[in-house]
Structures are given as C-alpha cells and as structure tokens.
Scaffold this motif. Structure first.
Motif, PDB file in Angstrom:
ATOM      1  N   ILE A  14       0.868  -1.174   0.000  1.00 45.89           N
ATOM      2  CA  ILE A  14       0.000   0.000   0.000  1.00 45.89           C
ATOM      3  C   ILE A  14       0.904   1.222   0.000  1.00 45.89           C
ATOM      4  N   ASP A  15       0.668   2.161  -0.912  1.00 42.11           N
ATOM      5  CA  ASP A  15       1.372   3.438  -0.893  1.00 42.11           C
ATOM      6  C   ASP A  15       0.672   4.381   0.078  1.00 42.11           C
ATOM      7  N   ILE A  16       1.436   4.973   0.981  1.00 43.04           N
ATOM      8  CA  ILE A  16       0.910   5.922   1.961  1.00 43.04           C
ATOM      9  C   ILE A  16       1.534   7.283   1.684  1.00 43.04           C
ATOM     10  N   THR A  17       0.713   8.304   1.458  1.00 41.99           N
ATOM     11  CA  THR A  17       1.227   9.646   1.231  1.00 41.99           C
ATOM     12  C   THR A  17       0.669  10.614   2.271  1.00 41.99           C
ATOM     13  N   GLY A  18       1.494  11.574   2.631  1.00 43.80           N
ATOM     14  CA  GLY A  18       1.096  12.580   3.607  1.00 43.80           C
ATOM     15  C   GLY A  18       0.576  13.832   2.932  1.00 43.80           C
ATOM     16  N   LEU A  19      -0.362  14.504   3.588  1.00 41.75           N
ATOM     17  CA  LEU A  19      -0.897  15.777   3.113  1.00 41.75           C
ATOM     18  C   LEU A  19      -0.569  16.867   4.123  1.00 41.75           C
ATOM     19  N   SER A  20      -0.196  18.042   3.614  1.00 40.61           N
ATOM     20  CA  SER A  20       0.122  19.161   4.496  1.00 40.61           C
ATOM     21  C   SER A  20      -0.221  20.474   3.810  1.00 40.61           C
ATOM     22  N   GLU A  21      -0.397  21.506   4.621  1.00 44.79           N
ATOM     23  CA  GLU A  21      -0.567  22.860   4.088  1.00 44.79           C
ATOM     24  C   GLU A  21       0.825  23.402   3.794  1.00 44.79           C
ATOM     25  N   THR A  22       1.273  23.248   2.571  1.00 43.34           N
ATOM     26  CA  THR A  22       2.650  23.626   2.238  1.00 43.34           C
ATOM     27  C   THR A  22       2.833  25.144   2.135  1.00 43.34           C
ATOM     28  N   ASN A  23       1.744  25.877   1.864  1.00 43.53           N
ATOM     29  CA  ASN A  23       1.815  27.344   1.792  1.00 43.53           C
ATOM     30  C   ASN A  23       0.692  27.961   2.621  1.00 43.53           C
ATOM     31  N   PRO A  24       0.749  27.811   3.941  1.00 41.92           N
ATOM     32  CA  PRO A  24      -0.363  28.271   4.778  1.00 41.92           C
ATOM     33  C   PRO A  24      -0.592  29.784   4.736  1.00 41.92           C
ATOM     34  N   SER A  25       0.442  30.558   4.438  1.00 40.00           N
ATOM     35  CA  SER A  25       0.271  32.013   4.415  1.00 40.00           C
ATOM     36  C   SER A  25      -0.410  32.486   3.137  1.00 40.00           C
ATOM     37  N   THR A  26      -0.058  31.877   1.999  1.00 40.87           N
ATOM     38  CA  THR A  26      -0.636  32.293   0.719  1.00 40.87           C
ATOM     39  C   THR A  26      -1.805  31.418   0.276  1.00 40.87           C
ATOM     40  N   GLN A  27      -1.818  30.153   0.721  1.00 42.27           N
ATOM     41  CA  GLN A  27      -2.904  29.236   0.357  1.00 42.27           C
ATOM     42  C   GLN A  27      -3.406  28.493   1.591  1.00 42.27           C
ATOM     43  N   PRO A  28      -4.004  29.228   2.528  1.00 34.69           N
ATOM     44  CA  PRO A  28      -4.502  28.546   3.736  1.00 34.69           C
ATOM     45  C   PRO A  28      -5.637  27.599   3.398  1.00 34.69           C
ATOM     46  N   GLY A  29      -5.639  26.450   4.071  1.00 36.93           N
ATOM     47  CA  GLY A  29      -6.708  25.491   3.847  1.00 36.93           C
ATOM     48  C   GLY A  29      -6.535  24.644   2.609  1.00 36.93           C
ATOM     49  N   ILE A  30      -5.378  24.728   1.946  1.00 38.65           N
ATOM     50  CA  ILE A  30      -5.100  23.891   0.779  1.00 38.65           C
ATOM     51  C   ILE A  30      -4.040  22.871   1.164  1.00 38.65           C
ATOM     52  N   TRP A  31      -4.421  21.608   1.120  1.00 39.07           N
ATOM     53  CA  TRP A  31      -3.530  20.509   1.493  1.00 39.07           C
ATOM     54  C   TRP A  31      -3.003  19.843   0.229  1.00 39.07           C
ATOM     55  N   SER A  32      -1.745  19.452   0.241  1.00 36.46           N
ATOM     56  CA  SER A  32      -1.183  18.810  -0.940  1.00 36.46           C
ATOM     57  C   SER A  32      -0.185  17.733  -0.551  1.00 36.46           C
ATOM     58  N   CYS A  33      -0.010  16.778  -1.470  1.00 39.08           N
ATOM     59  CA  CYS A  33       1.034  15.770  -1.319  1.00 39.08           C
ATOM     60  C   CYS A  33       2.196  16.170  -2.220  1.00 39.08           C
ATOM     61  N   LYS A  34       3.236  15.351  -2.287  1.00 35.35           N
ATOM     62  CA  LYS A  34       4.401  15.690  -3.096  1.00 35.35           C
ATOM     63  C   LYS A  34       4.213  15.339  -4.568  1.00 35.35           C
ATOM     64  N   ASN A  35       3.024  14.854  -4.912  1.00 35.91           N
ATOM     65  CA  ASN A  35       2.730  14.537  -6.302  1.00 35.91           C
ATOM     66  C   ASN A  35       1.678  15.485  -6.877  1.00 35.91           C
ATOM     67  N   PHE A  36       1.561  16.672  -6.241  1.00 36.30           N
ATOM     68  CA  PHE A  36       0.733  17.781  -6.726  1.00 36.30           C
ATOM     69  C   PHE A  36      -0.768  17.541  -6.650  1.00 36.30           C
ATOM     70  N   HIS A  37      -1.219  16.573  -5.876  1.00 32.44           N
ATOM     71  CA  HIS A  37      -2.654  16.458  -5.615  1.00 32.44           C
ATOM     72  C   HIS A  37      -3.010  17.466  -4.526  1.00 32.44           C
ATOM     73  N   ARG A  38      -4.036  18.287  -4.784  1.00 38.60           N
ATOM     74  CA  ARG A  38      -4.425  19.336  -3.835  1.00 38.60           C
ATOM     75  C   ARG A  38      -5.858  19.120  -3.369  1.00 38.60           C
ATOM     76  N   TYR A  39      -6.102  19.444  -2.105  1.00 39.66           N
ATOM     77  CA  TYR A  39      -7.419  19.254  -1.502  1.00 39.66           C
ATOM     78  C   TYR A  39      -7.737  20.435  -0.593  1.00 39.66           C
ATOM     79  N   ARG A  40      -9.007  20.795  -0.522  1.00 36.19           N
ATOM     80  CA  ARG A  40      -9.460  21.816   0.409  1.00 36.19           C
ATOM     81  C   ARG A  40      -9.763  21.154   1.756  1.00 36.19           C
ATOM     82  N   THR A  41      -9.539  21.892   2.817  1.00 36.76           N
ATOM     83  CA  THR A  41      -9.832  21.350   4.145  1.00 36.76           C
ATOM     84  C   THR A  41     -11.279  20.877   4.222  1.00 36.76           C
ATOM     85  N   ARG A  42     -12.183  21.665   3.672  1.00 43.29           N
ATOM     86  CA  ARG A  42     -13.615  21.309   3.748  1.00 43.29           C
ATOM     87  C   ARG A  42     -13.957  20.092   2.903  1.00 43.29           C
ATOM     88  N   ASP A  43     -13.094  19.728   1.945  1.00 44.96           N
ATOM     89  CA  ASP A  43     -13.337  18.523   1.163  1.00 44.96           C
ATOM     90  C   ASP A  43     -12.819  17.271   1.872  1.00 44.96           C
TER      91      ASP A  43
END
Length: 300
Positions: A182-211
C-alpha cells in the motif's frame, strides 16, 4: 454504504527496531543505483514489475488471483491495525474509486493508496517505523491465516516538497511474502500564508480542508474505514465524471446485478498488443454521463 462483513478480524502488533535483511539479489540490485536518491525501489517500471518492493520480490510476478488475495489482506490488515492504534488514515485515489463503486478493490489494481496528515506521518516515523505486524483473518468456515506486514516510513517524508520526484511516496505497508504494498502519502498545508486550507502531497494532488474533513465513517472490504467528506468532488476532479459511469475498463465489465467488476475473456486478435509503459489510470470526460452521484448518496 451497507456491506456484509465476510471475515472476523484480529491483529497483533510486533515492533522491531531494524529493517529486515534483504536477500543477496536485492542487495546487488540496489548497488546498481549508486547514489540514487530514491528510498523505495521496485524491480521494474511497468505494471508487471513496478508494484513490488524489491526487498521481497521473488523474481516472478504473482498470478491475477494471488494479487487480488494479497491486496485484500493488505487493506484489511492496514485499516485494522491503524484503527487499533488510533492512527487516522483514509483511502485515496483508485482505492477510493473502488469504494465508490462497491466498497471493494478494483480487480485490475496492482497496489492500493491511502493518505495521512503530515503530522500523523511524523508520529509514525517516530513511533512505528520499521515495525512488523502480524495479522490473522478468520474465514466463515473457521479456518484462519496469519500474514506478516512491514510498515516502512521514507525518511524523506520530512521534506514536504516534490524535490527530484524520487520520493513522492512517504511510506508503505508491505506484504513480506511477495512485496506487494500500500502506498501511503502525507498531506500538508505547504503554503499556509498564501494558500490557507489547501492541502497537498508531493505529487501535486491538492485538496481543500472542507473537502477532506470531517472524514466519513464507512466500510471497505468488510472492515471499518474512513473516506474524505467530499469524496464525490475529489473523485470527479481526479478522474472526471466518466470514471463514475464507465462500465468497461482494463478488461473488466461492471455487472450491476452482482455489483461486481467481472473479468472478461480476452478477444484474440491477429495483431499483437502494443507494449505500454505504466501510467496512472485515467479516463476520458463525458459531457452527459448516464448517471450521477445520487446513486451513492442514497446508501450513505
């Protein structure tokens, strides 16, 4: 989603503090990479060889039946152990799409995908890295089988940017019998100051906190699981609406009466099939899909 529990499940955590000693062939194979920055290595780059951990690859791919059986126990053991340890994780990508259709793994999948937050990933690295887990499943006929799995955390997980692209996978849950994982990837707010609430992995998948949150409780392959709150939006953004209606894919047909993907007998052709390199599964968009997401929402 209402699914029947087919198995009674239990697991036992066995921590260890050193990586397993790889076979001689694997050591020689790793030596070829020299100063390669990649942490996880596979014996090849296609669907046949690109989904095995090289340390446990026997030299020959498993059969279709064994692959399905291995993936089934991979996800059941993973979800069960993580829940017992109170570690938050949820299913993602093609695994999430399989859940959408019938709460099961897509039979053509070669591996599985899950996600965790970056903070959870850090905790796993500090507390459960290189731990073995024995997992026992009890079948309806009373027989049982115990399998062993390795949780391996990529030390490069602390870098939350893509870098050279060699370490986009942050961790793996590996079946030590054959190397499927199983591949396990982490999500983090990589740019919290300019893109708050946007979570991404290192493969450019982005998600909103509300999603993502609050995560939904559900069942996958007969065991409790979590999925993102706006799973519908996530799936259509990643795969398009066509992925939710297409009933033929990778030599399998969706049988609505059985609620199963059934493998079709290949049609023999005089022309040899073209060789294909492994690429992520994608589907074409359709302007007017025959059905919508309401089918799934009715059972949630």
């Amino acid at each position: 989603m209402k699914l029947t529990h087919l198995f009674a499940l239990s697991s036992l955590l066995l921590p260890v503090f050193a990586a397993p000693e790889p076979p001689t062939e694997a050591i020689e194979e790793r030596a070829k990479y020299g100063a390669d920055t990649k942490y996880f290595h596979e014996p090849g780059g296609n669907d046949e060889l690109g989904h095995y951990d090289i340390r446990y690859f026997s030299g020959a791919p498993v059969t279709y039946e064994e692959r399905g059986d291995t993936l089934l126990h991979l996800i059941r053991s993973y979800l069960t152990v993580f829940r017992e340890k109170n570690v938050e994780t949820w299913i993602a990508h093609g695994t999430l799409l399989g859940w959408w259709w019938n709460g099961k793994i897509m039979p053509w999948d070669w591996d599985l995908d899950t996600q965790v937050s970056a903070s959870t990933l850090t905790w796993l690295g500090e507390n459960l890295n290189m731990t073995f887990h024995n997992y026992t499943s009890v079948n309806e006929d009373g027989t049982s089988e115990t399998r062993e799995f390795l949780l391996d955390i990529n030390p490069n997980h602390v870098e939350r940017i893509r870098g050279d692209g060699q370490n986009v996978i942050d961790a793996r849950w590996i079946d030590v019998r054959n190397g499927l994982f199983i591949d396990i990837t982490g999500l983090s707010e990589t740019n919290p100051s300019t893109q708050p609430g946007i979570w991404s992995c290192k493969n450019f998948h982005r998600y909103r906190t509300r999603d993502l949150y609050p995560l939904r409780e559900t069942v996958f392959e007969g065991v409790p699981a979590l999925v993102p709150y706006s799973f519908d939006r996530i799936l259509t953004e990643e795969y398009s609406a066509r992925a939710l209606t297409k009933t033929m894919h990778e030599g399998h047909r969706w049988m609505p009466e059985q609620k199963e993907w059934v493998k079709q007998e290949p049609i023999h052709s005089k022309k040899p099939p073209r060789a294909r390199a492994h690429v992520p599964r994608s589907v074409q968009a359709e302007e007017n899909p025959k059905s919508g997401l309401r089918n799934l929402l009715r059972v949630l």
